[in-house]
Design an enzyme around this catalytic site. Sequence first.
Site, PDB file in Angstrom:
ATOM      1  N   ARG A 163       0.835  -1.209   0.000  1.00 39.56           N
ATOM      2  CA  ARG A 163       0.000   0.000   0.000  1.00 39.56           C
ATOM      3  C   ARG A 163       0.873   1.264   0.000  1.00 39.56           C
ATOM      4  O   ARG A 163       0.575   2.237   0.690  1.00 39.56           O
ATOM      5  CB  ARG A 163      -0.937   0.029   1.218  1.00 39.56           C
ATOM      6  CG  ARG A 163      -1.991  -1.056   1.242  1.00 39.56           C
ATOM      7  CD  ARG A 163      -2.951  -0.924   0.057  1.00 39.56           C
ATOM      8  NE  ARG A 163      -4.141  -1.725   0.248  1.00 39.56           N
ATOM      9  CZ  ARG A 163      -4.255  -3.003  -0.082  1.00 39.56           C
ATOM     10  NH1 ARG A 163      -3.231  -3.639  -0.631  1.00 39.56           N
ATOM     11  NH2 ARG A 163      -5.374  -3.657   0.111  1.00 39.56           N
ATOM     12  N   SER A 235     -10.804  -0.754   3.035  1.00 39.47           N
ATOM     13  CA  SER A 235     -10.038  -0.837   4.285  1.00 39.47           C
ATOM     14  C   SER A 235      -9.681   0.571   4.741  1.00 39.47           C
ATOM     15  O   SER A 235      -9.036   1.312   4.003  1.00 39.47           O
ATOM     16  CB  SER A 235      -8.741  -1.610   4.062  1.00 39.47           C
ATOM     17  OG  SER A 235      -9.001  -2.923   3.653  1.00 39.47           O
ATOM     18  N   GLU A 332      -5.234   3.845   6.101  1.00 44.11           N
ATOM     19  CA  GLU A 332      -4.895   3.563   4.717  1.00 44.11           C
ATOM     20  C   GLU A 332      -5.470   4.665   3.831  1.00 44.11           C
ATOM     21  O   GLU A 332      -4.909   5.030   2.802  1.00 44.11           O
ATOM     22  CB  GLU A 332      -5.504   2.212   4.311  1.00 44.11           C
ATOM     23  CG  GLU A 332      -4.734   1.531   3.212  1.00 44.11           C
ATOM     24  CD  GLU A 332      -5.608   1.177   2.054  1.00 44.11           C
ATOM     25  OE1 GLU A 332      -5.187   1.481   0.932  1.00 44.11           O
ATOM     26  OE2 GLU A 332      -6.693   0.606   2.244  1.00 44.11           O
TER      27      GLU A 332
END
Length: 336
Positions: A163, A235, A332
């Site tokens: 990520r 998420s 995130e």
Amino acid sequence: MIQRYEQINLRDRNSFRVEQRAACLVEFETAEELRSLFAARVPDRWTVLAGGNNILFTRDYEGLLLTPVARGIECLEEDAASVLLRVEAGVEWDDLVARAVDEGLWGIENLSLIPGKAGAAPVQNIGAYGCEAKDVIERVHCFDTETLRERVLERDACAFGYRDSIFKRELKGRVVITAIEVRLGRRPQPGLGYGDVEREVAARGGATLRNIREAICAIRRAKLPDPAVTGNAGSFFKNPVVERATAERLLADHPDMPHYATADPARVKLAAGWLIDRTGLKGYAEGRVGIHERQALVLVNRGGATGAEVIAFARRVQQRVAERFGVEIDTEVNIL
Ligand code: EPU
């Protein structure tokens, strides 16, 4: 062509569906358009708003938002083994996946149904079910707002990680991604190693591209809320990567805790969803914000929540996890 909006309500442009406004939003197609925009005057404050699927506006945005809308897909090279596609930033990621599956091209089927635009895929190196965008992205085309020129980054220059990429770090606030090049394979290369994927694929009759796509879509639909129905940004937190000693301490008390090896043998990745779940917060809500009842990593707008309410709730979740497990979980989602 450039399309400019002033004082625009962002509700329909962010998947959390918070009602913040932006002073100005420009939809653009080409790097040339960006050049004329930035050559005329460099805005004091700007950022890219693509599909709005990984962003939380906690207040009105007082600058310029840039939205890519070009949707071309062009074949640059093809041979017996693979195809190289140039995909413009405004293409819906899942439209690209659907087209690849239709054309018998392997490599992104496990990334089916991820909401968002192709131009955003390299920024956070989108990933799911054992596959990451970096596995197929060969290069990224950008407009550099400092030099006012186009710039092409090869995969190795993108500093891809979990990520993570150079676009979230050194190049943040400097470049605008205009297109990506992805290499897809003609030979079957099924990746069925993650969770329920193998079972769901077998239930559909085996590892064809179409069966894998259908299995992934079914797994996602079962676990993740549909942003068209319930405001969310997938998420909300990243899975934390901790020192091995921390993981071992936790495993002594919780032998069933999911944990994954990383490239660095001294560090272990934990499942933030499991940690939140174990604090008892799955399905918990406060007012207009809550935690999804089937995947604790996902925060949901239960209707009319402001960005400020969402972030305040998220901070409490982080605090609960830190108190219970001594582990920090980072967001995130891009917080603005
Ligand atoms: N778990 C729980 N409770 C929960 C959620 C998860 O116990 O509420 C446990 C699961 O049982 C499993 C482990 O935690 O043992 C991992 O869960 P899962 O397989 O659902 O994946 P994840 O780590 O929670 C990541 C990605 C997702 C991606 C899935 C599948 C991140 C931040 N999230 O979630 O990506 O779809 O893996 O590959 O890495 C996204 O980024 O928006 C996203 C949805």
